[in-house]
Design a protein around this motif. Structure first.
Motif, mmCIF file in Angstrom:
data_model
loop_
_atom_site.group_PDB
_atom_site.id
_atom_site.type_symbol
_atom_site.label_atom_id
_atom_site.label_comp_id
_atom_site.label_asym_id
_atom_site.label_seq_id
_atom_site.Cartn_x
_atom_site.Cartn_y
_atom_site.Cartn_z
ATOM 1 N N HIS A 24 0.837 -1.200 0.000
ATOM 2 C CA HIS A 24 0.000 0.000 0.000
ATOM 3 C C HIS A 24 0.874 1.254 0.000
ATOM 4 O O HIS A 24 0.518 2.267 -0.598
ATOM 5 C CB HIS A 24 -0.909 0.034 1.234
ATOM 6 N N ALA A 25 2.007 1.162 0.687
ATOM 7 C CA ALA A 25 2.900 2.326 0.769
ATOM 8 C C ALA A 25 4.321 1.856 1.020
ATOM 9 O O ALA A 25 4.553 0.743 1.498
ATOM 10 C CB ALA A 25 2.456 3.268 1.882
ATOM 11 N N ARG A 26 5.245 2.748 0.718
ATOM 12 C CA ARG A 26 6.650 2.477 0.986
ATOM 13 C C ARG A 26 7.297 3.766 1.463
ATOM 14 O O ARG A 26 7.141 4.821 0.839
ATOM 15 C CB ARG A 26 7.354 1.980 -0.276
ATOM 16 N N ARG A 27 8.027 3.648 2.555
ATOM 17 C CA ARG A 27 8.732 4.811 3.105
ATOM 18 C C ARG A 27 10.184 4.789 2.653
ATOM 19 O O ARG A 27 10.860 3.764 2.762
ATOM 20 C CB ARG A 27 8.660 4.812 4.626
ATOM 21 N N VAL A 28 10.645 5.933 2.151
ATOM 22 C CA VAL A 28 12.041 6.116 1.778
ATOM 23 C C VAL A 28 12.464 7.436 2.409
ATOM 24 O O VAL A 28 11.964 8.497 2.028
ATOM 25 C CB VAL A 28 12.229 6.164 0.241
ATOM 26 N N GLY A 29 13.348 7.367 3.380
ATOM 27 C CA GLY A 29 13.726 8.572 4.118
ATOM 28 C C GLY A 29 12.498 9.144 4.808
ATOM 29 O O GLY A 29 11.777 8.426 5.496
ATOM 30 N N ASN A 30 12.241 10.427 4.587
ATOM 31 C CA ASN A 30 11.060 11.027 5.225
ATOM 32 C C ASN A 30 9.879 11.116 4.243
ATOM 33 O O ASN A 30 8.914 11.825 4.509
ATOM 34 C CB ASN A 30 11.394 12.416 5.795
ATOM 35 N N LEU A 31 9.968 10.395 3.122
ATOM 36 C CA LEU A 31 8.869 10.397 2.157
ATOM 37 C C LEU A 31 8.108 9.078 2.205
ATOM 38 O O LEU A 31 8.709 8.005 2.311
ATOM 39 C CB LEU A 31 9.392 10.632 0.741
ATOM 40 N N LEU A 32 6.793 9.180 2.113
ATOM 41 C CA LEU A 32 5.926 8.008 2.070
ATOM 42 C C LEU A 32 5.225 8.021 0.716
ATOM 43 O O LEU A 32 4.504 8.971 0.400
ATOM 44 C CB LEU A 32 4.897 8.055 3.204
ATOM 45 N N PHE A 33 5.467 6.996 -0.086
ATOM 46 C CA PHE A 33 4.877 6.866 -1.415
ATOM 47 C C PHE A 33 3.734 5.866 -1.340
ATOM 48 O O PHE A 33 3.951 4.717 -0.944
ATOM 49 C CB PHE A 33 5.916 6.377 -2.424
ATOM 50 N N LEU A 34 2.538 6.303 -1.701
ATOM 51 C CA LEU A 34 1.389 5.400 -1.716
ATOM 52 C C LEU A 34 1.218 4.835 -3.117
ATOM 53 O O LEU A 34 1.326 5.568 -4.104
ATOM 54 C CB LEU A 34 0.103 6.132 -1.317
ATOM 55 N N SER A 35 0.950 3.544 -3.200
ATOM 56 C CA SER A 35 0.579 2.939 -4.479
ATOM 57 C C SER A 35 -0.778 3.496 -4.866
ATOM 58 O O SER A 35 -1.470 4.098 -4.045
ATOM 59 C CB SER A 35 0.507 1.422 -4.334
ATOM 60 N N GLY A 36 -1.187 3.287 -6.106
ATOM 61 C CA GLY A 36 -2.489 3.770 -6.544
ATOM 62 C C GLY A 36 -3.604 3.291 -5.636
ATOM 63 O O GLY A 36 -3.667 2.113 -5.297
ATOM 64 N N VAL A 37 -4.472 4.215 -5.223
ATOM 65 C CA VAL A 37 -5.555 3.917 -4.287
ATOM 66 C C VAL A 37 -6.887 4.214 -4.962
ATOM 67 O O VAL A 37 -7.110 5.314 -5.453
ATOM 68 C CB VAL A 37 -5.436 4.770 -3.000
ATOM 69 N N GLY A 38 -7.751 3.219 -4.975
ATOM 70 C CA GLY A 38 -9.080 3.385 -5.551
ATOM 71 C C GLY A 38 -10.153 3.330 -4.482
ATOM 72 O O GLY A 38 -9.861 3.265 -3.285
ATOM 73 N N PRO A 39 -11.410 3.290 -4.893
ATOM 74 C CA PRO A 39 -12.526 3.324 -3.949
ATOM 75 C C PRO A 39 -12.991 1.967 -3.425
ATOM 76 O O PRO A 39 -13.902 1.902 -2.608
ATOM 77 C CB PRO A 39 -13.648 3.974 -4.768
ATOM 78 N N ARG A 40 -12.375 0.871 -3.897
ATOM 79 C CA ARG A 40 -12.831 -0.436 -3.420
ATOM 80 C C ARG A 40 -12.770 -0.494 -1.898
ATOM 81 O O ARG A 40 -11.996 0.221 -1.279
ATOM 82 C CB ARG A 40 -11.969 -1.561 -4.009
ATOM 83 N N GLN A 41 -13.549 -1.368 -1.309
ATOM 84 C CA GLN A 41 -13.568 -1.547 0.136
ATOM 85 C C GLN A 41 -12.920 -2.878 0.485
ATOM 86 O O GLN A 41 -13.107 -3.871 -0.223
ATOM 87 C CB GLN A 41 -15.003 -1.532 0.658
ATOM 88 N N ARG A 42 -12.178 -2.911 1.566
ATOM 89 C CA ARG A 42 -11.492 -4.131 1.982
ATOM 90 C C ARG A 42 -12.494 -5.277 2.154
ATOM 91 O O ARG A 42 -13.527 -5.121 2.783
ATOM 92 C CB ARG A 42 -10.728 -3.903 3.272
#
Length: 144
Positions: A24-42
């Motif tokens: 869902h996300a990856r942290r590199v240093g002080n940056l957090l990169f989110l993968s593409g997020v859509g409206p689906r529900q878990r």
């Protein structure tokens, strides 16, 4: 939230399951990169506000409902990765129908980002991997 050995990949327990092999996300240093997020529900196959034809194509959709769901999913991922909504610094928006949906998106975006105004790019795409009309790609800057 589960993390891998390097503690840089984040998998949310509240956001929808990825449709491929990615975090869902990856942290590199002080940056957090989110993968593409859509409206689906878990845990659900039905997308909020989407009615499908028998062949799986989109019959109709409630774009406003999808927007609210996308923003909620982004919030889930941010929170579980130790970030806040206010930490967002860049948002890339993918819409499948810019002409009809952009005014609604722009109005809702202004409501959600009233205090924090990250950079934003909005593009129209032919389709997305699931029967959705919107997907967000976000970057957050974390303190410490």
């Amino acid at each position: 939230m589960a993390t891998d050995e390097t503690a840089t990949h984040f998998h949310s327990s509240r956001a929808p399951e990825p449709v491929g092999l990615y975090p869902h996300a990856r942290r590199v240093g002080n940056l957090l990169f989110l993968s593409g997020v859509g409206p689906r529900q878990r845990g659900q196959k039905q997308v909020p506000g989407v009615a499908l034809n028998a062949d799986g194509s989109i019959q109709s959709y409630n774009f406003e409902q999808q927007c609210h769901a996308v923003f909620q999913n982004v919030r889930y991922i941010l929170e579980e990765a130790g970030a806040r909504w206010e930490d967002l610094v860049d948002v890339t928006v993918f819409l499948t129908n810019m002409k009809d949906d952009f005014p609604t998106y722009n109005r809702l975006y202004a409501e959600y980002f009233q205090r924090n105004q990250p950079c934003r790019t909005t593009v129209e795409v032919n389709c997305l991997p699931t029967p959705i009309a919107i997907e967000l790609k976000c970057i957050a800057a974390l303190s410490a």
